[in-house]
Design an enzyme around this catalytic site. Structure first.
Site, PDB file in Angstrom:
ATOM      1  N   SER A 262      48.816  22.496  66.527  1.00 13.43           N
ATOM      2  CA  SER A 262      48.574  21.111  66.118  1.00 13.43           C
ATOM      3  C   SER A 262      48.558  20.230  67.336  1.00 13.43           C
ATOM      4  O   SER A 262      48.971  20.619  68.414  1.00 13.43           O
ATOM      5  CB  SER A 262      49.662  20.654  65.163  1.00 13.43           C
ATOM      6  OG  SER A 262      50.852  20.460  65.902  1.00 13.43           O
ATOM      7  N   LYS A 263      48.075  19.006  67.109  1.00 12.61           N
ATOM      8  CA  LYS A 263      47.954  18.041  68.186  1.00 12.61           C
ATOM      9  C   LYS A 263      49.275  17.810  68.889  1.00 12.61           C
ATOM     10  O   LYS A 263      49.311  17.576  70.079  1.00 12.61           O
ATOM     11  CB  LYS A 263      47.479  16.714  67.597  1.00 12.61           C
ATOM     12  CG  LYS A 263      45.990  16.647  67.475  1.00 12.61           C
ATOM     13  CD  LYS A 263      45.565  15.217  67.276  1.00 12.61           C
ATOM     14  CE  LYS A 263      44.156  15.235  66.725  1.00 12.61           C
ATOM     15  NZ  LYS A 263      43.938  14.376  65.620  1.00 12.61           N
ATOM     16  N   ARG A 264      50.338  17.860  68.125  1.00  4.08           N
ATOM     17  CA  ARG A 264      51.647  17.557  68.711  1.00  4.08           C
ATOM     18  C   ARG A 264      51.981  18.487  69.865  1.00  4.08           C
ATOM     19  O   ARG A 264      52.734  18.142  70.747  1.00  4.08           O
ATOM     20  CB  ARG A 264      52.742  17.622  67.633  1.00  4.08           C
ATOM     21  CG  ARG A 264      53.009  16.270  67.016  1.00  4.08           C
ATOM     22  CD  ARG A 264      53.718  16.385  65.710  1.00  4.08           C
ATOM     23  NE  ARG A 264      52.782  16.775  64.647  1.00  4.08           N
ATOM     24  CZ  ARG A 264      53.013  17.719  63.777  1.00  4.08           C
ATOM     25  NH1 ARG A 264      54.123  18.406  63.814  1.00  4.08           N
ATOM     26  NH2 ARG A 264      52.119  18.007  62.854  1.00  4.08           N
TER      27      ARG A 264
END
Ligand code: GLU
Length: 496
Positions: A262-264
């Site tokens: 994910s982007k995180r």
């Protein structure tokens, strides 16, 4: 494979920039089309207006074109502008609303779908109730029982409504997934999915089925997150009396700790990789291996080679780990394939601006392969610079004189060694400043002498660093004039 023409599609929603998972879906779809002389189509699924991101379509297309995964049909780029190509358009779902409306009405007429007038409050209660009773989330079928007359009345009164799929309560939906093999869902576990929203837009589920059919898609290749939607889609194919395409659901992309990518966790947009200096060939090669492998030792595949070698049968079922170190490895492999001119222009693009124009073309030619040994992508140069490992190639270092000294050797001796080095290197012609010739010259001079008291100050005067490449490498980049200048500065410091 049957005689049907192979048509694959990539159907992104413009809810953001193209991410690496999307690139993989597009790539696999592209490869399957190309290896079957088929068509790779791109459709924009923009029915979720709330999640629409301005510039998303442009970015998705530019990223795909950069990676050379170029659609034959559908939404394409022409001289950088978004356009549509092909005879099954429009290829943007928001331009197809009347088509979905027609099909939704057809479903209603045949009792394959029904109007639902339930309020958000009622739906919230149903959700709670089902949760309490440990039932799968979904609609409770309330509006299926509303009479025709009542429906007509409510519609005439313009009561807010949606259209839902009339999913059978009995039986099973089974299909042979090209990756998972046989997959089955109990129909009673499948929701009466909303097909048309109250704003007159279809949901993804209706639009995807209508479009894949009308656009003659033969293979739907998409992420695993869609697998539980497939029974709804298959039910729609059945209701419409259409032949369903084949389905292939690709494994999730995972971080090395096995959490969902994910982007995180850092960059996921293709454009971020481009900006860091990853080459499209390297990213594509790497992405191809996220879930697939050829079953041989071969790791380097051009796009052409992937077209030949790729098969969905060799795509794994379980999550594919996204390993940045592997991507770096790929990038270096592709950088190593560059001609020296290509490498120089690549390096030049990524050099910090303040070094612009500071080195001659020749010096850059010498420097580029040396830098290549120390980086795996262009953005690493900024890191090298930050660590002080780059600047000395472009700017004269400054340092205290003690740094030139070597162990217990007296300063006078170091000074005379620097003078000897000046003498020796000064006698070499300018075009003999290659690593080999420089080394030969100095090593010949040092044949019966101690090496450290000469090599250390020589290296330090050129780099100003405790750790750097050897003096021959640095001198070969700097060239004769600059090398001698730096030695003279060292000499003056020592003579003070
Ligand atoms: N629009 C969907 C997405 O954004 C496409 C799913 C599909 O390929 O059917 O992922």
């Amino acid at each position: 494979m049957s005689d049907q023409k192979v048509v694959t599609r990539f159907a992104p929603s413009p809810t953001g920039f193209l991410h690496v998972g999307g690139l993989r879906t597009a790539l696999y779809s592209y490869l399957v089309a190309k290896q079957n002389n088929g068509t790779f189509m791109l459709r924009i699924e923009d029915t979720d207006r709330e999640r629409y991101v301005e510039g998303g379509i442009q970015n998705i297309l530019e990223s795909l074109y950069w990676a050379n995964v170029i659609p034959d049909e559908g939404v394409t780029l022409k001289s950088g502008e978004i356009t549509q190509t092909g005879s099954h358009g429009p290829y943007v779902q928001s331009e197809r609303l009347s088509i979905y409306k027609k099909y939704a009405e057809q479903l209603i007429e045949n009792n394959h779908a029904f109007y639902c007038f339930c309020t958000p409050e009622r739906l919230a209660e149903v959700r709670e109730e089902r949760q309490k009773n440990k039932l799968p989330p979904g609609y409770d079928g309330f509006c299926k029982k509303v009479s025709k007359e009542e429906v007509a009345q409510k519609l005439a009164n313009k009561q807010n409504h949606v259209i839902r799929l009339n999913m059978p309560d009995e039986g099973e939906t089974v299909w042979k997934d090209l990756i998972h093999g046989e997959v089955s869902f109990k129909n009673s576990d499948v929701d009466d999915q909303v097909l048309m929203k109250s704003d007159g837009y279809p949901t993804y589920h209706l639009a995807v089925v209508v479009d894949d059919h009308e656009m003659q898609v033969s293979h739907v290749i998409r992420g695993d997150e869609w697998i539980s939607s497939t029974p709804k889609h298959l039910q729609l194919y059945k209701y419409f009396g259409w032949t369903a395409p084949q389905f292939a659901h690709l494994p999730l992309l995972l971080n090395p700790d096995k959490s969902k990518l994910s982007k995180r966790q850092g960059d996921v947009a293709v454009i971020d990789y481009k900006e860091k200096g990853y080459l499209p060939e390297a990213l594509v090669n790497f992405v191809a291996f996220l879930g697939w492998n050829p079953g041989t030792e071969q790791e380097i595949f051009s796009l052409e080679e992937l077209i030949t070698a790729f098969t969905l049968q060799k795509v794994g079922k379980s999550g594919a780990v996204f390993n940045l170190e592997k991507l770096d490895w790929y990038n270096r492999e592709y950088l190593k394939k560059m001609s020296s001119d290509e490498l120089v222009s690549y390096i030049t693009t990524f050099l910090p601006e303040r070094f612009n124009g500071k080195l001659s073309v020749e010096a850059l030619n010498n420097l580029a392969p040396i830098l290549l040994e120390r980086i795996s992508k262009g953005s690493d140069l900024a890191l090298m610079d930050h660590n002080g490992e780059l600047g000395y190639f472009f700017e004269r270092p400054s340092y205290p004189v003690e740094k030139l000294l070597w162990k217990n050797t007296a300063k006078d001796i170091i000074l005379s060694n620097i003078e000897d080095a000046l003498q020796e290197l000064g006698s070499l012609p300018e075009d003999a400043f290659s690593v080999e010739q420089l080394k030969e010259k100095i090593m010949e001079f040092l044949k019966d002498k101690e090496k450290g008291p000469m090599l250390h100050p020589l290296r330090f005067s050129l780099s100003g660093l405790d750790k750097s490449p050897d003096p021959f490498v640095i001198a070969s980049v700097l060239g004769k004039t600059e090398t001698l200048e730096r030695l003279k500065i060292a000499k003056e410091l020592l003579a003070k």
